[in-house]
Design a protein around this motif. Sequence first.
Motif, short mmCIF file in Angstrom:
data_model
loop_
_atom_site.label_atom_id
_atom_site.label_comp_id
_atom_site.label_asym_id
_atom_site.label_seq_id
_atom_site.Cartn_x
_atom_site.Cartn_y
_atom_site.Cartn_z
N MET A 51 84.91 7.67 4.46
CA MET A 51 84.02 8.10 3.42
C MET A 51 84.83 8.32 2.15
SD MET A 51 81.32 11.32 3.22
CE MET A 51 80.99 11.30 4.92
N ARG A 101 81.46 10.21 -2.23
CA ARG A 101 80.40 10.47 -1.26
C ARG A 101 80.56 11.85 -0.63
NH1 ARG A 101 79.03 5.01 2.13
NH2 ARG A 101 78.13 3.88 0.40
N THR A 102 81.78 12.24 -0.37
CA THR A 102 82.03 13.56 0.19
C THR A 102 81.56 14.65 -0.76
OG1 THR A 102 83.95 12.69 1.35
CG2 THR A 102 83.79 15.08 1.15
#
Length: 82
Positions: free
Chosen positions: A1, A5-6
């Motif tokens: 990821m 996105r995190t």
Amino acid sequence: MTPQRTIRAAAGLAALLAAAAAQAHPGHGLTAPDNLMHVLEADHVVPMLLALAVGYAVVLVRSIRRRRRADRSERDTTSTRR
């Protein structure tokens, strides 16, 4: 990821939890707002459980997709070797 996105996932989760915490005002529930049991009432627990369920579903779907992608690439490499 990716880090982006995190960060998005963490921000979404924080927004959901903040919305649940924002309901902690006098006028709802059966216990006083400063009581620990107030946090365990349905008005607070249900949004948190929903957020956890959505997070779990996202992680589960991603792992299934990654596993399928890895299986496909493994089959492709073994079929080209023959």
